[in-house]
Design a protein around this motif. Structure first.
Motif, PDB file in Angstrom:
ATOM      1  N   PRO A  85      34.410  19.767   2.378  1.00 19.08           N
ATOM      2  CA  PRO A  85      35.000  18.767   1.486  1.00 19.08           C
ATOM      3  C   PRO A  85      36.519  18.801   1.450  1.00 19.08           C
ATOM      4  CG  PRO A  85      33.981  20.511   0.208  1.00 19.08           C
ATOM      5  CD  PRO A  85      33.595  20.747   1.624  1.00 19.08           C
ATOM      6  N   ASN A  86      37.134  19.968   1.635  1.00 17.51           N
ATOM      7  CA  ASN A  86      38.590  20.043   1.621  1.00 17.51           C
ATOM      8  C   ASN A  86      39.222  19.448   2.873  1.00 17.51           C
ATOM      9  OD1 ASN A  86      38.485  21.275  -0.840  1.00 17.51           O
ATOM     10  ND2 ASN A  86      38.910  23.327  -0.093  1.00 17.51           N
ATOM     11  N   PHE A  87      38.402  19.120   3.850  1.00 20.06           N
ATOM     12  CA  PHE A  87      38.899  18.420   5.024  1.00 20.06           C
ATOM     13  C   PHE A  87      39.382  17.011   4.658  1.00 20.06           C
ATOM     14  CE2 PHE A  87      38.209  15.815   8.845  1.00 20.06           C
ATOM     15  CZ  PHE A  87      38.921  16.541   9.777  1.00 20.06           C
ATOM     16  N   PHE A  88      38.888  16.473   3.532  1.00 12.37           N
ATOM     17  CA  PHE A  88      39.195  15.104   3.118  1.00 12.37           C
ATOM     18  C   PHE A  88      40.096  15.115   1.887  1.00 12.37           C
ATOM     19  CE2 PHE A  88      35.159  15.032   5.307  1.00 12.37           C
ATOM     20  CZ  PHE A  88      35.312  13.971   6.184  1.00 12.37           C
ATOM     21  N   THR A  89      40.999  14.133   1.846  1.00  8.56           N
ATOM     22  CA  THR A  89      41.889  14.008   0.690  1.00  8.56           C
ATOM     23  C   THR A  89      41.129  13.517  -0.530  1.00  8.56           C
ATOM     24  OG1 THR A  89      43.594  13.381   2.288  1.00  8.56           O
ATOM     25  CG2 THR A  89      44.107  13.094  -0.034  1.00  8.56           C
ATOM     26  N   LYS A  90      40.233  12.549  -0.341  1.00  9.23           N
ATOM     27  CA  LYS A  90      39.448  11.983  -1.436  1.00  9.23           C
ATOM     28  C   LYS A  90      37.977  11.965  -1.043  1.00  9.23           C
ATOM     29  CE  LYS A  90      42.875  10.974  -4.196  1.00  9.23           C
ATOM     30  NZ  LYS A  90      43.030  11.591  -5.522  1.00  9.23           N
ATOM     31  N   ARG A  91      37.120  12.153  -2.066  1.00 10.56           N
ATOM     32  CA  ARG A  91      35.668  12.132  -1.858  1.00 10.56           C
ATOM     33  C   ARG A  91      35.052  11.172  -2.874  1.00 10.56           C
ATOM     34  NH1 ARG A  91      37.690  17.049  -1.542  1.00 10.56           N
ATOM     35  NH2 ARG A  91      37.365  17.461  -3.752  1.00 10.56           N
ATOM     36  N   ILE A  92      34.275  10.207  -2.383  1.00  9.04           N
ATOM     37  CA  ILE A  92      33.669   9.174  -3.231  1.00  9.04           C
ATOM     38  C   ILE A  92      32.155   9.237  -3.047  1.00  9.04           C
ATOM     39  CG2 ILE A  92      33.584   6.714  -3.766  1.00  9.04           C
ATOM     40  CD1 ILE A  92      36.323   6.457  -2.419  1.00  9.04           C
ATOM     41  N   TYR A  93      31.449   9.381  -4.156  1.00 11.96           N
ATOM     42  CA  TYR A  93      29.979   9.418  -4.124  1.00 11.96           C
ATOM     43  C   TYR A  93      29.450   7.991  -4.268  1.00 11.96           C
ATOM     44  CZ  TYR A  93      25.166  10.348  -5.531  1.00 11.96           C
ATOM     45  OH  TYR A  93      23.806  10.356  -5.609  1.00 11.96           O
ATOM     46  N   VAL A  94      28.660   7.549  -3.295  1.00 10.49           N
ATOM     47  CA  VAL A  94      28.032   6.221  -3.327  1.00 10.49           C
ATOM     48  C   VAL A  94      26.611   6.404  -3.873  1.00 10.49           C
ATOM     49  CG1 VAL A  94      27.422   4.191  -1.974  1.00 10.49           C
ATOM     50  CG2 VAL A  94      29.407   5.552  -1.338  1.00 10.49           C
ATOM     51  N   PRO A  95      26.361   6.022  -5.127  1.00 10.13           N
ATOM     52  CA  PRO A  95      25.087   6.363  -5.763  1.00 10.13           C
ATOM     53  C   PRO A  95      24.027   5.314  -5.487  1.00 10.13           C
ATOM     54  CG  PRO A  95      26.484   5.310  -7.349  1.00 10.13           C
ATOM     55  CD  PRO A  95      27.265   5.324  -6.057  1.00 10.13           C
ATOM     56  N   PHE A  96      22.804   5.600  -5.995  1.00 12.96           N
ATOM     57  CA  PHE A  96      21.761   4.598  -6.027  1.00 12.96           C
ATOM     58  C   PHE A  96      22.096   3.573  -7.113  1.00 12.96           C
ATOM     59  CE2 PHE A  96      19.630   7.981  -3.855  1.00 12.96           C
ATOM     60  CZ  PHE A  96      18.797   7.329  -2.967  1.00 12.96           C
ATOM     61  N   PRO A  97      21.733   2.313  -6.922  1.00 15.74           N
ATOM     62  CA  PRO A  97      22.086   1.299  -7.919  1.00 15.74           C
ATOM     63  C   PRO A  97      21.378   1.538  -9.248  1.00 15.74           C
ATOM     64  CG  PRO A  97      20.633   0.372  -6.252  1.00 15.74           C
ATOM     65  CD  PRO A  97      21.006   1.731  -5.770  1.00 15.74           C
ATOM     66  N   ASP A  98      22.113   1.308 -10.347  1.00 15.53           N
ATOM     67  CA  ASP A  98      21.526   1.437 -11.669  1.00 15.53           C
ATOM     68  C   ASP A  98      20.786   0.149 -12.036  1.00 15.53           C
ATOM     69  OD1 ASP A  98      23.650  -0.187 -11.894  1.00 15.53           O
ATOM     70  OD2 ASP A  98      24.728   0.954 -13.414  1.00 15.53           O
ATOM     71  N   TYR A  99      20.363   0.055 -13.289  1.00 10.79           N
ATOM     72  CA  TYR A  99      19.528  -1.081 -13.697  1.00 10.79           C
ATOM     73  C   TYR A  99      20.280  -2.408 -13.545  1.00 10.79           C
ATOM     74  CZ  TYR A  99      17.041  -4.286 -16.783  1.00 10.79           C
ATOM     75  OH  TYR A  99      16.388  -5.374 -17.298  1.00 10.79           O
ATOM     76  N   GLY A 100      21.516  -2.474 -14.039  1.00 11.05           N
ATOM     77  CA  GLY A 100      22.274  -3.713 -13.930  1.00 11.05           C
ATOM     78  C   GLY A 100      22.554  -4.102 -12.486  1.00 11.05           C
ATOM     79  N   SER A 101      22.871  -3.118 -11.667  1.00 15.79           N
ATOM     80  CA  SER A 101      23.132  -3.410 -10.249  1.00 15.79           C
ATOM     81  C   SER A 101      21.872  -3.866  -9.542  1.00 15.79           C
ATOM     82  CB  SER A 101      23.709  -2.175  -9.564  1.00 15.79           C
ATOM     83  OG  SER A 101      24.914  -1.777 -10.160  1.00 15.79           O
ATOM     84  N   ARG A 102      20.725  -3.257  -9.885  1.00 17.16           N
ATOM     85  CA  ARG A 102      19.470  -3.654  -9.223  1.00 17.16           C
ATOM     86  C   ARG A 102      19.105  -5.100  -9.524  1.00 17.16           C
ATOM     87  NH1 ARG A 102      17.845   1.506 -10.852  1.00 17.16           N
ATOM     88  NH2 ARG A 102      16.639   0.665 -12.593  1.00 17.16           N
TER      89      ARG A 102
END
Length: 834
Positions: free
Chosen positions: A706-723
């Motif tokens: 993980p320290n190889f990257f400046t920023k780390r973003i978690y792409v989650p499963f969609p929640d109820y509103g997104s679904r």
């Protein structure tokens, strides 16, 4: 929309910017922002200004207005990135910051944070992007033709092999051939029987014989067959008409009609923008020549007089030599022509001493009964503060607007032509700088000649003097030492470039043929369906941790992957981001975000995934390939270098590598890739993007990957509103229509734990071509989808937990000699001898 509308919108944006500056930099420092909530409020207000300025720059036709609007837009973008960097610091390093409470307090809707990527990267470079894509398509076509010629040559050779099919492909080919054979046989027998039956009917009708039962059956069958054929033709025509009506209804709806009208207006304004900008450039070239002819000689004399005065003032009175002229790297004669303001140190020190004496007298007269308050000040380490480089540029943009455009009535300028007087005022400093550089070059040449003459005269005068040989040798050595230039500093050795003798076209064609340079698919950020949530703060209190919303992920991608690439000025001075990691389960849009962000940034796309490089560039050739990729990425900036499955580069387990089915080890380029990513510098506009479905598979110490990257973003499963929004969007994308009979809330609840890919799979299986034809009469219902939803398995919750555990920061290991959990010492002490 008229020109006056966008001028008014620009004015509103600059007024809001003045209000934001008053909040951010008040007259008293203790009234300024102190905590995360204060900075978040300013961050939201800057976003509102950004959206208005971005729209103004995209629509304004006046070329000089667009230039000033672009400067303010770049300053606001840089300030947003600085505030986001500081907010993450105040949030204990967490990238996701919940702003829903502030939106409610400010009485704003979630649309206020709906991020629109800056369109200037693509709208202003359409011609360059089109030529780049056309060249890439041309190289791909040449490669395809070459492969076809090689394939035809191989097929003509006697040793050509038959095509190899998989069992599934072979079965499909055999089934298709068998169906065709059966259909031909069926048609032949039908035609034969029909011919014989029609001949018998003709004979009976000619002899006026009564029809038998068989004849009547044949007549009824032929009539029924004709009726069925007519019905079938009529049914297909009706279906086509209904589909056309549906398309016309969708196109001619009020919303789409308004959108089409706005689109035409936007295209017309963009055309006028190009025409006015071309006229502005022509007028700029003409005005520059006029200024040089009329005012150039006067400027040259002023510069030369100041340089001559400086040279005479600093001339050596003994030898008559002039001082060394400043080098171009040091600015040349810039400090001579524009000297800095002088500072009288003696007067200032006297003032300070007098002020100290007055303070001492006042203290003696009025002694306070209370002891003075002493605040501890740490002079060694200053506390961290919010970066404020772009704050000065925001102020300057406001000053330029108030000085040039605030009180100017431009309503009579219907064609939005440029202002010639203002143009000349902007060009005079540029012409003055060009003339100054010319004068500097001529002055250096003259000084070299004068120096040679003076040195020759000095040598001739010294020869006339009658002195001993020792004194002459000493004088010569002294002269040599004086004339000798200072020892040159050793420059650091640059790394050898193995592609120095190759042309850019050959490198580009090689990378295209190997599938590294790829044509970006037509994907937009709007394809990633996202929604805000208003229950984030309660989740943030929970120690177990929760996933970010899809809107927060989208906003982070825009801020980290698109906004820094807006210009060299922003990329060089904003908080530096050289690499970003998008991690999460498969099928949630990581690759879509990579493609959409690269397309929105107008970037060149390089794919270094293990599947692409498998079987190519073995051994040390991988390092040379990476040098070619990053060299080309710097030339074609902005550029995005992407690796899918980037965790495979850090895996060293041979058993796990064999399960991937690759010929070469993916980790063979890890060392060279680390070196190339470290060498990316601010201002080069190159971004390294990695996507990972299983980051927890990376072995060894956790911080390495993980320290190889400046920023780390978690792409989650969609929640109820997104679904609920994803279901609607995917059904409409595959040709369906969501009506009141389709209960979105129920299906969104039932699909909890589904990825976007699994939802799309359900939509594809349900919305077949046959079902689409019946949608007008029989709308889609939830009953048709429930069976496929129940048959689809959601993702195991343990997988979510593993990703969350990987993302949590681990505590550092205890030092040797400390105590373990039981309180026993681990260092030197009693114990068994080895």
């Amino acid at each position: 929309m008229s020109n006056v509308f966008f001028d008014q919108q620009w004015e509103i944006a600059m007024r809001q910017l003045v209000d934001v500056l008053a909040i951010e930099v008040p007259s008293f420092s203790f009234l300024g922002p102190q905590n995360l909530s204060d900075y978040s409020r300013i961050y939201i207000k800057y976003y509102q200004v950004y959206r208005m300025l971005e729209d103004c720059y995209h629509q304004i036709i006046h070329p000089q207005k667009r230039i000033d609007c672009l400067k303010s837009l770049e300053a606001v973008i840089g300030r947003i990135l600085e505030l986001k960097h500081w907010m993450v610091f105040l949030n204990a390093g967490k990238e996701i910051i919940y702003l829903e409470d502030l939106l409610l307090n400010l009485e704003l809707t979630p649309d206020a944070l709906d991020v629109v990527p800056p369109r200037l990267l693509t709208a202003d470079n359409l011609r360059n992007l089109e030529t780049r894509d056309n060249f890439l398509i041309k190289v791909l076509q040449q490669e395809k033709e070459q492969h076809e010629q090689e394939g035809s040559a191989d097929s003509q050779s006697p040793d050509s092999k038959f095509p190899v099919y998989t069992p599934e492909e072979a079965i499909a080919i055999l089934q298709a051939n068998e169906r065709g054979r059966q259909a031909r046989h069926r048609l032949a027998t039908l035609a034969k029987t029909r011919f014989t039956q029609e001949e018998a009917l003709k004979k009976q009708q000619a002899g006026h014989e009564p029809l038998t039962q068989e004849g009547a059956a044949v007549v009824m069958q032929s009539a029924a067959r004709g009726f069925l054929e007519r019905c079938r033709v009529k049914h297909s025509a009706e279906d086509e008409l209904t589909l056309l009506e549906m398309n016309m209804y969708e196109r001619n709806s009020d919303r789409d009609y308004a959108f089409g009208f706005m689109r035409e207006t936007e295209l017309r304004r963009k055309k006028n923008q190009l025409l006015s900008y071309q006229e502005y450039q022509d007028a700029m070239a003409l005005a520059k020549e006029q200024i040089k002819e009329l005012e150039g000689q006067e400027m040259r004399e002023i510069i030369q007089e100041k340089i001559n005065a400086w040279l005479n003032a600093n001339r050596d009175p003994d030898t008559g030599l002039f001082p060394p002229f400043p080098k171009p790297a040091d600015g040349g004669s810039k400090l001579i022509v524009f000297p800095p303001p002088k500072f009288d140190f003696e007067v200032e020190t006297k003032k300070k001493k007098d002020a100290k004496k007055d303070d001492k007298k006042k203290k003696k007269k009025k002694a306070s009964p209370f002891p003075p308050l002493v605040f501890p000040v740490d002079d060694e380490e200053k506390p961290p503060s919010c970066p404020a480089f772009f704050l000065r540029h925001v102020r300057e943009s406001v000053d330029v607007y108030t000085h040039s455009w605030h009180d100017k009535d431009d309503s009579a300028n219907l064609a939005q032509k440029h202002d010639t007087d203002r143009l000349k005022g902007q060009l005079r400093p540029m012409v003055f700088e060009e003339i100054r550089l010319e004068v500097d070059q001529n002055t250096r040449v003259i000084l070299d000649r004068v120096k040679k003459k003076i040195l020759a005269e000095l040598k001739a005068a010294r020869k006339k003097q009658k002195k001993g040989a020792k004194e002459k040798r000493k004088e010569k050595k002294k002269d040599k030492d004086k004339d000798a230039p200072p020892p040159a500093k050793k420059k650091p050795k640059k790394p050898k470039d193995p592609t120095a003798q190759r042309t850019i076209e050959s490198i580009y064609s090689e990378l295209v043929k190997n599938g590294i340079v790829q044509l970006l698919p037509k994907r937009e950020l709007s394809d990633y369906v996202s929604t805000e949530t208003f229950y984030g703060p309660t989740f943030e209190v929970d120690p177990t941790g929760f996933d970010p919303t899809t809107a927060q992920v989208k906003r982070a991608v825009v801020e980290y992957c698109i906004m820094p690439l807006v210009s060299d000025f922003v990329h060089q001075n904003a908080p530096y981001i050289k690499s970003v990691l998008l991690y999460g389960a498969e099928g949630n849009g990581k690759t879509l975000l990579v493609h959409a962000s690269a397309r929105a940034a107008g970037a060149a796309y390089f794919n270094l995934s293990p599947q692409v490089l498998d079987g190519k560039y073995p051994g040390k050739q991988g390092a040379k390939m990476l040098q070619m990729v990053f060299k080309l990425a710097r030339i074609m900036a902005p550029s995005v270098v992407h690796i899918s499955g980037v965790e495979k580069l850090f895996v060293t387990d041979r058993k796990k590598i064999k399960t991937w089915g690759l010929k070469d080890k993916p980790n063979r380029i890890k060392k060279a890739l680390t070196k190339e990513v470290k060498n990316i510098k601010p201002g080069e506009r190159v971004l390294f993007l990695g996507t990972s479905s299983r980051p927890q598979d990376a072995p060894g110490k956790r911080p390495v990957f993980p320290n190889f990257f400046t920023k780390r973003i978690y792409v989650p499963f969609p929640d109820y509103g997104s679904r609920s929004r994803i279901w609607r969007a995917l059904i409409e994308r595959h040709g369906g229509v969501v009506t009141e009979q389709f209960n979105l809330s129920t299906i969104s609840q039932l699909s909890d734990g589904f990825s976007v890919a699994s939802i799309e799979k359900v939509c594809k299986t349900v919305l077949t071509e046959k079902r689409k034809r019946k949608l007008r009469r029989f709308p889609l219902t939830i009953k048709e989808v429930i069976n496929d939803v129940h048959s689809t398995k959601p993702v195991d919750p343990a997988f979510h937990e593993s990703l969350r555990e990987w993302a949590k920061p681990k505590k550092p290991a205890e030092k040797k000699g400390g105590k373990d959990a039981k309180g026993k010492g681990k260092g030197k002490g009693k114990g068994k001898k080895k």
